[in-house]
Every structure is written in C-alpha cells, then in structure tokens.
Design a protein around this motif. Structure first.
Motif, PDB file in Angstrom:
ATOM      1  N   VAL A  91      65.709  16.476  25.830  1.00 33.55           N
ATOM      2  CA  VAL A  91      66.971  16.245  26.542  1.00 33.55           C
ATOM      3  C   VAL A  91      68.082  17.043  25.877  1.00 33.55           C
ATOM      4  N   ARG A  92      68.934  17.627  26.693  1.00 31.89           N
ATOM      5  CA  ARG A  92      70.180  18.235  26.249  1.00 31.89           C
ATOM      6  C   ARG A  92      71.312  17.486  26.916  1.00 31.89           C
ATOM      7  N   TRP A  93      72.284  17.064  26.129  1.00 26.64           N
ATOM      8  CA  TRP A  93      73.426  16.384  26.727  1.00 26.64           C
ATOM      9  C   TRP A  93      74.703  16.729  25.977  1.00 26.64           C
ATOM     10  N   THR A  94      75.771  16.834  26.751  1.00 30.73           N
ATOM     11  CA  THR A  94      77.095  17.109  26.203  1.00 30.73           C
ATOM     12  C   THR A  94      77.965  15.892  26.446  1.00 30.73           C
ATOM     13  N   VAL A  95      78.536  15.334  25.372  1.00 33.18           N
ATOM     14  CA  VAL A  95      79.368  14.143  25.523  1.00 33.18           C
ATOM     15  C   VAL A  95      80.833  14.529  25.713  1.00 33.18           C
ATOM     16  N   LEU A  96      81.591  13.603  26.236  1.00 29.29           N
ATOM     17  CA  LEU A  96      82.984  13.855  26.586  1.00 29.29           C
ATOM     18  C   LEU A  96      83.906  13.849  25.374  1.00 29.29           C
ATOM     19  N   ASN A  97      83.712  12.881  24.482  1.00 27.79           N
ATOM     20  CA  ASN A  97      84.686  12.663  23.407  1.00 27.79           C
ATOM     21  C   ASN A  97      84.131  12.821  21.988  1.00 27.79           C
ATOM     22  N   ASN A  98      82.820  12.773  21.822  1.00 28.74           N
ATOM     23  CA  ASN A  98      82.215  12.740  20.491  1.00 28.74           C
ATOM     24  C   ASN A  98      82.737  11.537  19.704  1.00 28.74           C
ATOM     25  N   PHE A  99      82.702  10.382  20.348  1.00 30.35           N
ATOM     26  CA  PHE A  99      83.278   9.145  19.826  1.00 30.35           C
ATOM     27  C   PHE A  99      82.367   8.540  18.757  1.00 30.35           C
ATOM     28  N   ALA A 100      82.950   7.756  17.849  1.00 35.34           N
ATOM     29  CA  ALA A 100      82.183   7.060  16.812  1.00 35.34           C
ATOM     30  C   ALA A 100      82.886   5.756  16.470  1.00 35.34           C
ATOM     31  N   MET A 101      82.093   4.779  16.022  1.00 32.97           N
ATOM     32  CA  MET A 101      82.642   3.508  15.558  1.00 32.97           C
ATOM     33  C   MET A 101      81.957   3.131  14.257  1.00 32.97           C
ATOM     34  N   ASN A 102      82.692   2.430  13.393  1.00 27.43           N
ATOM     35  CA  ASN A 102      82.151   2.130  12.070  1.00 27.43           C
ATOM     36  C   ASN A 102      81.254   0.900  12.053  1.00 27.43           C
ATOM     37  N   HIS A 103      81.138   0.185  13.169  1.00 25.93           N
ATOM     38  CA  HIS A 103      80.277  -1.005  13.177  1.00 25.93           C
ATOM     39  C   HIS A 103      79.180  -0.916  14.241  1.00 25.93           C
ATOM     40  N   MET A 104      78.939   0.310  14.764  1.00 22.98           N
ATOM     41  CA  MET A 104      77.932   0.474  15.805  1.00 22.98           C
ATOM     42  C   MET A 104      77.156   1.762  15.557  1.00 22.98           C
ATOM     43  N   ALA A 105      75.847   1.697  15.710  1.00 22.53           N
ATOM     44  CA  ALA A 105      75.002   2.869  15.478  1.00 22.53           C
ATOM     45  C   ALA A 105      75.372   3.998  16.427  1.00 22.53           C
ATOM     46  N   THR A 163      79.430  -6.780  27.275  1.00 20.67           N
ATOM     47  CA  THR A 163      78.760  -6.314  28.489  1.00 20.67           C
ATOM     48  C   THR A 163      78.557  -4.807  28.434  1.00 20.67           C
ATOM     49  N   GLN A 164      79.552  -4.079  27.967  1.00 19.42           N
ATOM     50  CA  GLN A 164      79.443  -2.626  27.889  1.00 19.42           C
ATOM     51  C   GLN A 164      78.309  -2.202  26.957  1.00 19.42           C
ATOM     52  N   GLY A 165      78.059  -3.001  25.912  1.00 19.19           N
ATOM     53  CA  GLY A 165      76.943  -2.694  25.026  1.00 19.19           C
ATOM     54  C   GLY A 165      77.259  -2.700  23.556  1.00 19.19           C
ATOM     55  N   GLY A 166      78.440  -3.177  23.147  1.00 21.17           N
ATOM     56  CA  GLY A 166      78.766  -3.214  21.736  1.00 21.17           C
ATOM     57  C   GLY A 166      78.145  -4.436  21.048  1.00 21.17           C
ATOM     58  N   CYS A 167      77.287  -4.295  20.028  1.00 24.74           N
ATOM     59  CA  CYS A 167      76.995  -3.076  19.276  1.00 24.74           C
ATOM     60  C   CYS A 167      75.493  -2.788  19.276  1.00 24.74           C
ATOM     61  N   ALA A 168      74.937  -2.512  20.443  1.00 27.73           N
ATOM     62  CA  ALA A 168      73.516  -2.207  20.541  1.00 27.73           C
ATOM     63  C   ALA A 168      73.186  -0.941  19.751  1.00 27.73           C
ATOM     64  N   THR A 169      72.012  -0.901  19.166  1.00 27.85           N
ATOM     65  CA  THR A 169      71.630   0.253  18.359  1.00 27.85           C
ATOM     66  C   THR A 169      71.261   1.458  19.215  1.00 27.85           C
ATOM     67  N   ARG A 170      70.898   1.220  20.464  1.00 28.17           N
ATOM     68  CA  ARG A 170      70.604   2.301  21.405  1.00 28.17           C
ATOM     69  C   ARG A 170      70.900   1.799  22.809  1.00 28.17           C
ATOM     70  N   PRO A 171      71.128   2.711  23.765  1.00 27.97           N
ATOM     71  CA  PRO A 171      71.615   2.288  25.082  1.00 27.97           C
ATOM     72  C   PRO A 171      70.723   1.290  25.812  1.00 27.97           C
ATOM     73  N   GLY A 172      69.417   1.423  25.669  1.00 27.02           N
ATOM     74  CA  GLY A 172      68.513   0.532  26.383  1.00 27.02           C
ATOM     75  C   GLY A 172      68.528  -0.898  25.905  1.00 27.02           C
ATOM     76  N   MET A 173      69.223  -1.188  24.799  1.00 26.40           N
ATOM     77  CA  MET A 173      69.282  -2.548  24.273  1.00 26.40           C
ATOM     78  C   MET A 173      70.539  -3.297  24.677  1.00 26.40           C
ATOM     79  N   ALA A 174      71.442  -2.716  25.445  1.00 33.50           N
ATOM     80  CA  ALA A 174      72.550  -3.488  26.026  1.00 33.50           C
ATOM     81  C   ALA A 174      71.968  -4.493  27.012  1.00 33.50           C
TER      82      ALA A 174
END
Length: 366
Positions: free
Chosen positions: A93-107, A198-209
């Motif tokens: 997979v190749r993907w380009t993200v919009l913001n390159n966002f990061a959080m200190n309590h979420m993988a 609901t959005q998914g914070g703080c799942a370790t990967r998207p499929g775990m929301a």
C-alpha cells in the motif's frame, strides 16, 4: 557472502520495515478509488475524481453547515475502508496523509496507519499493518508469500488523519479489482455517532476501533461519525444522520457533552432522529464507567448524573410512544476491572473489543 547475510539479518532485526518498504516498491500500484470505498456518510459522484475528497466522512456540499472543528475532523478517515479482490502473492500500500498528525498517548499505527484483513469463509482475519513513515508519504508491504489464489480484502484507513492519495500494490502478473463478495453488506449501514472514543482513540490500529470491529463481526457497513472532543449533538450532524438510509443509529456522545448540553439538546436531538426515521433502531449509549469513579466521588457523581439524564430522556420518548428506541447502560460496556483504558477515558484495544461486543449483543437482539 557471510558478511552480506549478517548485514541483512542485522537490518531486519534493527529495522524490520526497511526490507518491507524495499519489497513494496517492486509491486505494481493501482488507484484505490477504482474499488469499493466504505464508511462515507453520503457519496457525492461529482467529488469522486478528487483524491483528497474520496476518503472523507462528511459531504462537501454541506461543508458550510458544519462547525469548522467538525469539518476538520470529518477529513480524518476514521471508519473509511477499501474493499477489493486480488490473486496477488503480495499486497502493498502507498498512502499520503493530509496532516502527518501524531499524539503522545496513541500508537502511530492507529493515528495515521492502515491495516489489512482477508476474508476467510464468513470471517475477516487480520493480516498486517502499514506502519507510517515520519513524513506524509508512506509505502509498506502488508503481506507476501501467499499462494496466488484470489482473495477478498478489507483495508482500514487512518483514524486521526486524512488520506489524500491511496494505491494498492500487487505483483506484476496478478489481477486486482472490485470485490465479488458483498460483505460487509452496504445496504442499511449502521451509523455510529459520538466522541473521540467512537472515532477510535486510542486504538493501536484502525481495525480495532469499535465501529470497525462491529462492522466485521456483523458483516454490515458502519459509518463512523465520531468527532474527537466534538460529539456535542450538533443539529448539522443530526440532519446528516437522517439523510443516511441507515439500518441502525448508535448515539454515544455523552463524553463530550456537559450536563447542560444533555439537558438542553438531548431530547430534541434524539426525537428528531426518531421522527425522521421511525423504523430505524436507535441505541442511546450511556457514558462508560471510568476507573476514577471508584476513588473519586466527584467523578462518579458527574458520570452518574449524565447517564441518569440520558435515561430520563429515553423514558420520556418511550412514554410518548416512540418505538425502536433502546437504552444501553454503562455497566457492561468496558468491564469492571479498570484495565480497558489508556488514560482513564480513551480505550485500549481490550476496551474497544469489550464495547463492540456489548453493542453487537444489543443489535443482534433486534
């Protein structure tokens, strides 16, 4: 030769993704817009050709009706997934993200990574994750060495960042195309509205929301309308929800609502949904019991008061004759062992699995 092999083993041990990226670049990539995109609230054909709008949750035509915070969060790809089939022995997979966002309590894999599932029989099985780079541009090999038989795939997109471009990589001699199997069923999707949880914070990967888990287990498309810090029963979101030909509504927004918001907005918000879609089951979800409630009387009083007001609204609407309305209490949502959160509120994968299982139990009753 021995030194060369030793170098390769050290490279894999120190940076296992280095060779994945190298192998991924050998694949032939195909624009994911050619396949089935799941999880968008309203599909606008006029916007389909625009890369940055293909993977957003809110409709461009209604942009002016949403608060700026909602529109920004709506660009996050939470709940968006791509379905395709291929006989490739490797998937990249190749993907380009919009913001390159990061959080200190979420993988980071949950914030702006992707993960892949393969359909086995009637079940989706996790296969691999696309671990994001430190920049907006990402490329990863998700799995290799398969048997070359045609398989059905489900690719979950990032929870807390947008996707500008997305392409699926396959072997040069392999085929790829839209799925043949209709699972998860697209008709009558479940619409989950709520907060960062609901959005998914703080799942370790998207499929775990939890909306993603629900979708795979129920084999129904789920639209994730979770807005971090902004699940405040906005009329614009309620109106959007009524425009979706939904099979069920899950309203899980108390974590972002003050007591006054619940009292002032709750009744009208739920009643509007019931009046617009009286045949659609609507589940009012209580706020989770947080670990602090066991030790802080103030924390317990606040949550219990919110949940009681939510319950009172439910009882009032039932008393008025509204059908297909259900109240899901807090006691079984994430367990009682205080092990289901990252920071006392946002959920670990364990917490997401527990709340998904509880919601699935309620939905399966109907």
């Amino acid at each position: 030769m021995m030194k060369h092999k030793l170098f390769l083993w050290l490279l894999l041990f120190v940076c296992p993704t280095a060779l994945w990226a190298q192998r991924s670049s050998e694949l032939i990539y195909h624009d994911a817009k050619a396949f089935r995109i799941m999880g968008r609230s309203i599909v606008e054909p006029a916007m389909e050709h625009i890369d940055s709008m293909a993977y957003t949750r809110l409709p461009w035509s209604q942009k002016e009706s949403f608060r700026d915070e909602l529109w920004y969060l709506g660009r996050n790809a939470a709940g968006i997934a791509v379905r395709f089939k291929s006989n490739s022995k490797a998937i990249g997979v190749r993907w380009t993200v919009l913001n390159n966002f990061a959080m200190n309590h979420m993988a980071t894999t949950g914030v702006r990574g992707v993960d892949l599932y393969i359909l086995q029989g009637n079940e989706w099985r996790y296969t691999g994750s696309g671990i994001p780079e430190s920049s907006k541009e990402n490329e990863r090999l998700l799995i290799s060495g398969m048997d070359g038989e045609e398989k059905e795939y489900l690719l979950h997109l990032p929870l807390y960042d947008g996707v500008v471009k997305l392409a699926i990589g396959i072997d040069s001699a392999a085929r790829i195309g839209p799925p043949l199997n209709p699972l998860p069923i697209a008709e009558k999707p479940i619409v989950c509205y709520g907060t960062s949880i609901t959005q998914g914070g703080c799942a370790t990967r998207p499929g775990m929301a939890y909306p993603a888990i629900m979708g795979r287990h129920l084999q129904r498309e789920v639209i994730n309308l979770g807005f971090s810090g902004n699940g405040r029963m906005d009329g614009s979101i309620g109106k959007l929800m009524t425009q979706i030909d939904a099979g069920a509504y899950v309203v899980d927004c108390l974590g972002n609502c003050t007591q006054e918001m619940i009292e002032q907005l709750g009744y009208d918000f739920i009643r509007a949904l019931l009046q617009a879609r009286p045949l659609v089951p609507l589940y009012m979800v209580a706020f989770i019991w947080t670990p602090a409630m066991s030790f802080s009387a103030q924390a317990a009083e606040s949550v219990l008061k919110k949940n009681q007001t939510w319950r009172d609204i439910y009882e009032r609407l039932i008393g008025e004759g509204h059908k297909n309305l259900f109240y899901i209490p807090a006691n079984k949502l994430i367990g009682d062992d205080a092990e289901a959160t990252v920071d006392g509120v946002h959920l670990t994968d364990l917490g997401f699995l527990r709340i998904a299982e509880e919601l699935i139990t309620w939905i399966n009753k109907e």
